[in-house]
Design a protein around this motif. Structure first.
Motif, PDB file in Angstrom:
ATOM      1  N   ALA A  79     -35.203  32.186  10.328  1.00 26.22           N
ATOM      2  CA  ALA A  79     -36.484  32.882  10.148  1.00 26.22           C
ATOM      3  C   ALA A  79     -36.377  34.316  10.666  1.00 26.22           C
ATOM      4  O   ALA A  79     -36.935  35.246  10.084  1.00 26.22           O
ATOM      5  N   LYS A  80     -35.633  34.498  11.745  1.00 30.25           N
ATOM      6  CA  LYS A  80     -35.529  35.826  12.371  1.00 30.25           C
ATOM      7  C   LYS A  80     -34.512  36.717  11.654  1.00 30.25           C
ATOM      8  O   LYS A  80     -34.783  37.884  11.385  1.00 30.25           O
ATOM      9  N   TYR A  81     -33.312  36.186  11.380  1.00 27.81           N
ATOM     10  CA  TYR A  81     -32.225  37.042  10.889  1.00 27.81           C
ATOM     11  C   TYR A  81     -31.710  36.687   9.486  1.00 27.81           C
ATOM     12  O   TYR A  81     -30.953  37.457   8.892  1.00 27.81           O
ATOM     13  N   GLY A  82     -32.025  35.497   8.991  1.00 26.79           N
ATOM     14  CA  GLY A  82     -31.670  35.141   7.611  1.00 26.79           C
ATOM     15  C   GLY A  82     -30.220  34.811   7.338  1.00 26.79           C
ATOM     16  O   GLY A  82     -29.871  34.491   6.194  1.00 26.79           O
ATOM     17  N   ARG A  83     -29.364  34.878   8.335  1.00 27.55           N
ATOM     18  CA  ARG A  83     -27.960  34.519   8.123  1.00 27.55           C
ATOM     19  C   ARG A  83     -27.288  34.206   9.457  1.00 27.55           C
ATOM     20  O   ARG A  83     -27.901  34.393  10.523  1.00 27.55           O
ATOM     21  N   LEU A  84     -26.039  33.748   9.415  1.00 24.94           N
ATOM     22  CA  LEU A  84     -25.280  33.510  10.649  1.00 24.94           C
ATOM     23  C   LEU A  84     -23.803  33.759  10.368  1.00 24.94           C
ATOM     24  O   LEU A  84     -23.209  33.087   9.527  1.00 24.94           O
ATOM     25  N   ASP A  85     -23.244  34.712  11.072  1.00 21.78           N
ATOM     26  CA  ASP A  85     -21.834  35.059  10.872  1.00 21.78           C
ATOM     27  C   ASP A  85     -20.926  34.501  11.951  1.00 21.78           C
ATOM     28  O   ASP A  85     -19.753  34.239  11.687  1.00 21.78           O
ATOM     29  N   ALA A  86     -21.459  34.367  13.171  1.00 17.75           N
ATOM     30  CA  ALA A  86     -20.618  33.876  14.261  1.00 17.75           C
ATOM     31  C   ALA A  86     -21.421  32.956  15.172  1.00 17.75           C
ATOM     32  O   ALA A  86     -22.525  33.296  15.595  1.00 17.75           O
ATOM     33  N   MET A 129     -22.995  28.712   6.811  1.00 17.91           N
ATOM     34  CA  MET A 129     -21.753  29.466   6.565  1.00 17.91           C
ATOM     35  C   MET A 129     -21.082  29.041   5.258  1.00 17.91           C
ATOM     36  O   MET A 129     -20.452  29.857   4.578  1.00 17.91           O
ATOM     37  N   LEU A 130     -21.205  27.749   4.895  1.00 18.09           N
ATOM     38  CA  LEU A 130     -20.615  27.283   3.629  1.00 18.09           C
ATOM     39  C   LEU A 130     -21.257  28.008   2.456  1.00 18.09           C
ATOM     40  O   LEU A 130     -20.572  28.379   1.497  1.00 18.09           O
ATOM     41  N   LYS A 131     -22.574  28.217   2.527  1.00 18.93           N
ATOM     42  CA  LYS A 131     -23.278  28.945   1.462  1.00 18.93           C
ATOM     43  C   LYS A 131     -22.841  30.404   1.424  1.00 18.93           C
ATOM     44  O   LYS A 131     -22.697  30.982   0.352  1.00 18.93           O
ATOM     45  N   GLN A 132     -22.661  30.984   2.598  1.00 18.58           N
ATOM     46  CA  GLN A 132     -22.241  32.393   2.677  1.00 18.58           C
ATOM     47  C   GLN A 132     -20.776  32.578   2.281  1.00 18.58           C
ATOM     48  O   GLN A 132     -20.340  33.680   1.980  1.00 18.58           O
ATOM     49  N   ARG A 133     -20.024  31.463   2.353  1.00 22.56           N
ATOM     50  CA  ARG A 133     -18.579  31.499   2.161  1.00 22.56           C
ATOM     51  C   ARG A 133     -17.872  32.400   3.176  1.00 22.56           C
ATOM     52  O   ARG A 133     -16.851  33.026   2.889  1.00 22.56           O
ATOM     53  N   SER A 134     -18.422  32.438   4.364  1.00 25.71           N
ATOM     54  CA  SER A 134     -17.763  33.147   5.472  1.00 25.71           C
ATOM     55  C   SER A 134     -18.411  32.718   6.777  1.00 25.71           C
ATOM     56  O   SER A 134     -19.549  32.260   6.790  1.00 25.71           O
ATOM     57  N   GLY A 135     -17.673  32.875   7.848  1.00 23.77           N
ATOM     58  CA  GLY A 135     -18.233  32.570   9.156  1.00 23.77           C
ATOM     59  C   GLY A 135     -17.151  32.376  10.197  1.00 23.77           C
ATOM     60  O   GLY A 135     -15.979  32.137   9.872  1.00 23.77           O
ATOM     61  N   ARG A 136     -17.563  32.521  11.447  1.00 23.56           N
ATOM     62  CA  ARG A 136     -16.655  32.331  12.590  1.00 23.56           C
ATOM     63  C   ARG A 136     -17.313  31.394  13.585  1.00 23.56           C
ATOM     64  O   ARG A 136     -18.483  31.593  13.926  1.00 23.56           O
ATOM     65  N   VAL A 137     -16.557  30.409  14.016  1.00 21.85           N
ATOM     66  CA  VAL A 137     -17.034  29.533  15.080  1.00 21.85           C
ATOM     67  C   VAL A 137     -16.027  29.594  16.227  1.00 21.85           C
ATOM     68  O   VAL A 137     -14.819  29.455  15.999  1.00 21.85           O
ATOM     69  N   VAL A 138     -16.531  29.826  17.424  1.00 17.71           N
ATOM     70  CA  VAL A 138     -15.686  29.782  18.619  1.00 17.71           C
ATOM     71  C   VAL A 138     -16.285  28.750  19.571  1.00 17.71           C
ATOM     72  O   VAL A 138     -17.451  28.867  19.978  1.00 17.71           O
ATOM     73  N   ASN A 139     -15.503  27.733  19.869  1.00 20.88           N
ATOM     74  CA  ASN A 139     -15.941  26.678  20.781  1.00 20.88           C
ATOM     75  C   ASN A 139     -15.320  26.912  22.155  1.00 20.88           C
ATOM     76  O   ASN A 139     -14.094  27.067  22.265  1.00 20.88           O
ATOM     77  N   ILE A 140     -16.164  26.925  23.185  1.00 15.75           N
ATOM     78  CA  ILE A 140     -15.630  27.112  24.531  1.00 15.75           C
ATOM     79  C   ILE A 140     -15.218  25.747  25.084  1.00 15.75           C
ATOM     80  O   ILE A 140     -16.058  24.900  25.380  1.00 15.75           O
TER      81      ILE A 140
END
Ligand code: NAD
Length: 246
Positions: A79-86, A129-140
Protein backbone atom coordinates in the motif's frame (compact mmCIF):
# COMPACT_ATOMS: atom_id res chain seq x y z
CA UNK A 1 23.01 5.47 -4.94
CA UNK A 2 23.18 1.78 -5.80
CA UNK A 3 19.52 1.32 -4.80
CA UNK A 4 17.83 4.47 -6.06
CA UNK A 5 14.18 3.79 -6.87
CA UNK A 6 14.21 0.46 -5.04
CA UNK A 7 12.20 -0.61 -2.01
CA UNK A 8 13.63 -2.63 0.88
CA UNK A 9 12.07 -4.27 3.92
CA UNK A 10 14.19 -5.02 6.98
CA UNK A 11 12.61 -7.06 9.77
CA UNK A 12 13.46 -6.23 13.39
CA UNK A 13 15.01 -2.97 12.26
CA UNK A 14 14.53 -0.83 15.38
CA UNK A 15 18.01 -1.54 16.71
CA UNK A 16 21.21 -3.52 16.24
CA UNK A 17 22.07 -5.17 12.94
CA UNK A 18 18.59 -4.54 11.47
CA UNK A 19 18.83 -0.82 12.22
CA UNK A 20 22.28 -0.66 10.58
CA UNK A 21 20.93 -2.50 7.51
CA UNK A 22 17.99 -0.09 7.21
CA UNK A 23 20.34 2.90 7.38
CA UNK A 24 22.81 1.38 4.90
CA UNK A 25 20.13 0.50 2.32
CA UNK A 26 18.53 3.95 2.69
CA UNK A 27 21.92 5.62 2.23
CA UNK A 28 22.05 3.94 -1.22
CA UNK A 29 18.71 5.47 -2.13
CA UNK A 30 16.26 2.68 -1.26
CA UNK A 31 12.93 3.50 0.37
CA UNK A 32 13.02 1.35 3.50
CA UNK A 33 10.23 -0.28 5.48
CA UNK A 34 11.49 -0.51 9.06
CA UNK A 35 9.68 -3.44 10.66
CA UNK A 36 9.41 -3.63 14.45
CA UNK A 37 7.38 -5.74 16.85
CA UNK A 38 7.35 -3.77 20.10
CA UNK A 39 9.22 -0.49 20.33
CA UNK A 40 7.55 1.93 17.96
CA UNK A 41 9.75 4.69 19.35
CA UNK A 42 12.97 2.95 18.29
CA UNK A 43 11.59 2.27 14.80
CA UNK A 44 10.43 5.88 14.43
CA UNK A 45 13.94 7.02 15.39
CA UNK A 46 15.37 4.93 12.55
CA UNK A 47 12.82 6.45 10.17
CA UNK A 48 13.70 9.94 11.41
CA UNK A 49 17.43 9.29 10.92
CA UNK A 50 16.80 8.13 7.34
CA UNK A 51 14.59 11.11 6.58
CA UNK A 52 17.09 13.52 8.13
CA UNK A 53 19.68 12.17 5.67
CA UNK A 54 17.29 12.84 2.78
CA UNK A 55 15.94 9.30 2.43
CA UNK A 56 12.51 7.67 2.54
CA UNK A 57 11.31 5.27 5.20
CA UNK A 58 8.24 4.02 7.04
CA UNK A 59 7.88 2.09 10.31
CA UNK A 60 5.67 -1.01 10.01
CA UNK A 61 4.59 -2.98 13.08
CA UNK A 62 4.39 -6.78 12.91
CA UNK A 63 5.50 -9.79 14.91
CA UNK A 64 7.04 -11.71 12.02
CA UNK A 65 6.52 -15.06 13.78
CA UNK A 66 2.76 -14.52 13.37
CA UNK A 67 1.39 -15.46 9.91
CA UNK A 68 -1.52 -13.01 10.05
CA UNK A 69 0.73 -10.14 11.07
CA UNK A 70 3.13 -11.00 8.25
CA UNK A 71 0.22 -10.89 5.77
CA UNK A 72 -0.68 -7.44 7.05
CA UNK A 73 2.95 -6.29 6.99
CA UNK A 74 3.26 -7.06 3.27
CA UNK A 75 -0.15 -5.53 2.54
CA UNK A 76 0.97 -2.35 4.35
CA UNK A 77 4.25 -2.39 2.45
CA UNK A 78 2.54 -2.69 -0.93
CA UNK A 79 0.00 0.00 0.00
CA UNK A 80 2.87 2.36 0.83
CA UNK A 81 5.48 1.60 -1.85
CA UNK A 82 3.85 -0.75 -4.40
CA UNK A 83 6.85 -3.03 -4.84
CA UNK A 84 9.66 -4.88 -3.03
CA UNK A 85 13.20 -5.20 -4.31
CA UNK A 86 15.09 -6.37 -1.23
CA UNK A 87 14.03 -8.29 1.86
CA UNK A 88 16.39 -8.60 4.83
CA UNK A 89 15.18 -11.27 7.25
CA UNK A 90 16.92 -9.98 10.34
CA UNK A 91 14.47 -10.35 13.25
CA UNK A 92 15.81 -12.89 15.71
CA UNK A 93 15.98 -13.86 19.37
CA UNK A 94 18.04 -16.15 21.59
CA UNK A 95 16.83 -18.22 24.57
CA UNK A 96 20.07 -19.88 25.62
CA UNK A 97 20.36 -22.99 27.76
CA UNK A 98 21.83 -26.46 27.81
CA UNK A 99 19.73 -29.08 26.02
CA UNK A 100 19.07 -30.98 29.24
CA UNK A 101 17.44 -27.89 30.74
CA UNK A 102 15.94 -26.34 27.62
CA UNK A 103 12.17 -25.95 27.82
CA UNK A 104 9.99 -26.76 24.85
CA UNK A 105 8.80 -23.16 25.03
CA UNK A 106 12.34 -21.81 24.61
CA UNK A 107 12.87 -24.21 21.71
CA UNK A 108 9.60 -23.24 20.02
CA UNK A 109 9.96 -19.48 20.53
CA UNK A 110 13.40 -19.43 18.91
CA UNK A 111 12.40 -21.67 15.99
CA UNK A 112 9.13 -19.72 15.43
CA UNK A 113 10.82 -16.39 14.99
CA UNK A 114 14.26 -17.20 13.56
CA UNK A 115 13.23 -19.96 11.16
CA UNK A 116 9.46 -19.87 10.62
CA UNK A 117 9.38 -16.06 10.62
CA UNK A 118 12.05 -16.06 7.92
CA UNK A 119 9.98 -18.56 5.91
CA UNK A 120 6.79 -16.51 6.27
CA UNK A 121 8.45 -13.30 5.07
CA UNK A 122 10.31 -15.06 2.27
CA UNK A 123 7.04 -16.60 1.11
CA UNK A 124 5.21 -13.27 1.12
CA UNK A 125 8.12 -11.51 -0.61
CA UNK A 126 8.46 -14.20 -3.26
CA UNK A 127 4.87 -13.60 -4.38
CA UNK A 128 5.78 -9.97 -5.14
CA UNK A 129 9.27 -10.63 -6.52
CA UNK A 130 8.14 -13.46 -8.85
CA UNK A 131 5.75 -11.01 -10.54
CA UNK A 132 8.49 -8.38 -10.80
CA UNK A 133 10.93 -11.02 -12.07
CA UNK A 134 13.60 -9.56 -9.81
CA UNK A 135 14.46 -9.34 -6.16
CA UNK A 136 17.04 -9.86 -3.44
CA UNK A 137 16.60 -11.76 -0.22
CA UNK A 138 19.23 -11.74 2.52
CA UNK A 139 18.64 -14.00 5.50
CA UNK A 140 20.58 -13.28 8.67
CA UNK A 141 21.83 -16.63 9.99
CA UNK A 142 24.73 -17.01 12.43
CA UNK A 143 28.04 -18.79 12.87
CA UNK A 144 26.07 -20.83 15.44
CA UNK A 145 24.02 -22.14 12.52
CA UNK A 146 27.19 -23.09 10.63
CA UNK A 147 29.33 -24.57 13.40
CA UNK A 148 26.89 -25.12 16.31
CA UNK A 149 27.29 -23.59 19.75
CA UNK A 150 27.01 -25.17 23.18
CA UNK A 151 24.06 -23.63 25.02
CA UNK A 152 22.34 -22.61 21.79
CA UNK A 153 20.82 -25.82 20.40
CA UNK A 154 17.53 -24.06 19.61
CA UNK A 155 19.18 -21.05 18.02
CA UNK A 156 21.79 -23.12 16.12
CA UNK A 157 19.09 -25.42 14.75
CA UNK A 158 16.94 -22.48 13.65
CA UNK A 159 19.90 -20.67 12.06
CA UNK A 160 21.05 -23.88 10.31
CA UNK A 161 17.47 -24.27 9.10
CA UNK A 162 17.73 -20.79 7.61
CA UNK A 163 20.68 -22.03 5.52
CA UNK A 164 18.63 -24.90 4.07
CA UNK A 165 15.76 -22.52 3.41
CA UNK A 166 18.16 -20.10 1.71
CA UNK A 167 19.61 -22.75 -0.62
CA UNK A 168 16.22 -24.23 -1.54
CA UNK A 169 14.74 -20.78 -2.18
CA UNK A 170 17.74 -19.83 -4.32
CA UNK A 171 17.08 -22.91 -6.47
CA UNK A 172 13.33 -22.25 -6.70
CA UNK A 173 13.52 -18.53 -7.43
CA UNK A 174 16.69 -18.17 -9.46
CA UNK A 175 15.03 -18.58 -12.86
CA UNK A 176 12.99 -15.45 -12.17
CA UNK A 177 15.96 -13.25 -11.35
CA UNK A 178 15.65 -13.49 -7.59
CA UNK A 179 18.76 -14.11 -5.50
CA UNK A 180 18.62 -15.55 -1.99
CA UNK A 181 21.70 -15.50 0.23
CA UNK A 182 22.52 -15.88 3.90
CA UNK A 183 24.86 -13.86 6.06
CA UNK A 184 26.34 -15.60 9.10
CA UNK A 185 27.69 -13.08 11.61
CA UNK A 186 29.97 -14.11 14.48
CA UNK A 187 30.03 -11.86 17.54
CA UNK A 188 28.60 -8.45 16.77
CA UNK A 189 28.23 -5.67 19.35
CA UNK A 190 24.44 -5.42 19.85
CA UNK A 191 21.93 -5.87 22.70
CA UNK A 192 21.89 -9.60 21.87
CA UNK A 193 25.53 -10.03 22.89
CA UNK A 194 25.92 -7.24 25.45
CA UNK A 195 25.74 -9.59 28.46
CA UNK A 196 28.42 -11.98 27.17
CA UNK A 197 31.92 -12.10 28.59
CA UNK A 198 34.29 -10.88 25.90
CA UNK A 199 37.60 -12.52 26.78
CA UNK A 200 36.78 -16.17 25.91
CA UNK A 201 35.05 -15.01 22.74
CA UNK A 202 37.94 -12.89 21.53
CA UNK A 203 40.39 -15.74 22.14
CA UNK A 204 38.61 -17.54 19.27
CA UNK A 205 38.57 -14.58 16.91
CA UNK A 206 41.72 -14.12 14.80
CA UNK A 207 40.98 -10.41 14.39
CA UNK A 208 40.69 -10.13 18.23
CA UNK A 209 37.63 -7.89 18.29
CA UNK A 210 33.87 -8.13 17.98
CA UNK A 211 32.22 -6.86 14.82
CA UNK A 212 30.05 -3.79 14.49
CA UNK A 213 26.47 -3.80 13.12
CA UNK A 214 27.63 -1.46 10.33
CA UNK A 215 30.11 -4.09 9.11
CA UNK A 216 27.29 -6.65 8.70
CA UNK A 217 25.15 -3.97 7.05
CA UNK A 218 27.90 -3.30 4.51
CA UNK A 219 27.80 -6.94 3.43
CA UNK A 220 23.99 -6.93 3.27
CA UNK A 221 24.06 -3.76 1.17
CA UNK A 222 26.52 -5.42 -1.23
CA UNK A 223 24.27 -8.48 -1.59
CA UNK A 224 21.32 -6.19 -2.39
CA UNK A 225 23.27 -4.16 -4.94
CA UNK A 226 22.66 -4.54 -8.64
CA UNK A 227 24.62 -5.50 -10.69
CA UNK A 228 27.45 -5.96 -8.17
CA UNK A 229 25.99 -9.07 -6.51
CA UNK A 230 23.65 -10.18 -9.31
CA UNK A 231 25.46 -13.50 -9.92
CA UNK A 232 25.68 -14.53 -6.25
CA UNK A 233 22.89 -16.78 -4.95
CA UNK A 234 22.41 -19.62 -2.49
CA UNK A 235 25.56 -18.63 -0.62
CA UNK A 236 26.37 -18.34 3.05
CA UNK A 237 28.79 -15.54 3.74
CA UNK A 238 30.41 -15.58 7.16
CA UNK A 239 31.41 -12.29 8.77
CA UNK A 240 33.07 -13.18 12.05
CA UNK A 241 36.64 -11.91 12.24
CA UNK A 242 37.83 -15.34 11.09
CA UNK A 243 36.32 -17.34 13.96
CA UNK A 244 34.83 -20.03 11.69
CA UNK A 245 36.77 -20.89 8.56
CA UNK A 246 35.65 -22.99 5.56
P1 NAD B 1 18.92 -7.34 18.64
O1 NAD B 1 18.31 -8.11 19.75
O2 NAD B 1 19.48 -6.01 18.90
O3 NAD B 1 17.90 -7.20 17.41
C1 NAD B 1 16.88 -8.11 17.13
C2 NAD B 1 15.72 -7.32 16.55
O4 NAD B 1 14.64 -8.21 16.25
C3 NAD B 1 15.18 -6.29 17.54
O5 NAD B 1 14.96 -5.08 16.87
C4 NAD B 1 13.87 -6.92 17.99
O6 NAD B 1 12.91 -5.95 18.37
C5 NAD B 1 13.45 -7.64 16.74
N1 NAD B 1 12.43 -8.65 17.01
C6 NAD B 1 12.38 -9.52 18.06
N2 NAD B 1 11.29 -10.27 17.97
C7 NAD B 1 10.63 -9.89 16.85
C8 NAD B 1 9.44 -10.30 16.21
N3 NAD B 1 8.70 -11.30 16.74
N4 NAD B 1 9.05 -9.67 15.07
C9 NAD B 1 9.78 -8.68 14.55
N5 NAD B 1 10.94 -8.25 15.10
C10 NAD B 1 11.36 -8.85 16.23
O7 NAD B 1 20.05 -8.32 18.05
P2 NAD B 1 20.96 -8.24 16.75
O8 NAD B 1 22.28 -8.71 17.18
O9 NAD B 1 20.85 -6.96 16.04
O10 NAD B 1 20.29 -9.41 15.89
C11 NAD B 1 19.85 -9.26 14.56
C12 NAD B 1 19.97 -10.59 13.84
O11 NAD B 1 21.34 -10.95 13.75
C13 NAD B 1 19.26 -11.74 14.54
O12 NAD B 1 18.68 -12.58 13.58
C14 NAD B 1 20.40 -12.44 15.23
O13 NAD B 1 20.10 -13.79 15.47
C15 NAD B 1 21.50 -12.26 14.22
N6 NAD B 1 22.85 -12.45 14.72
C16 NAD B 1 23.36 -11.63 15.67
C17 NAD B 1 24.66 -11.84 16.11
C18 NAD B 1 25.32 -10.97 17.15
O14 NAD B 1 26.42 -11.29 17.59
N7 NAD B 1 24.73 -9.88 17.58
C19 NAD B 1 25.41 -12.89 15.59
C20 NAD B 1 24.85 -13.70 14.62
C21 NAD B 1 23.57 -13.47 14.19
Amino acid sequence: GLLTGKVALVTGAGRGIGRACALALASEGAAVAVNYSRSEEAAQQVVAAIEAAGGQAVALKADVADPEQVERLFADLLAKYGRLDALVNNAGITRDGLILRMSLEDWNDVVSLNLTGTFLCLKAASRIMLKQRSGRVVNISSTSGVAGNAGQANYSAAKAGVLGLTRSAARELGSRGITVNAVAPGFIATDMTSALELEPILAQVPLRRVGQPEEVAGLVRFLCADPAAAYITGQVITIDGGMVMA
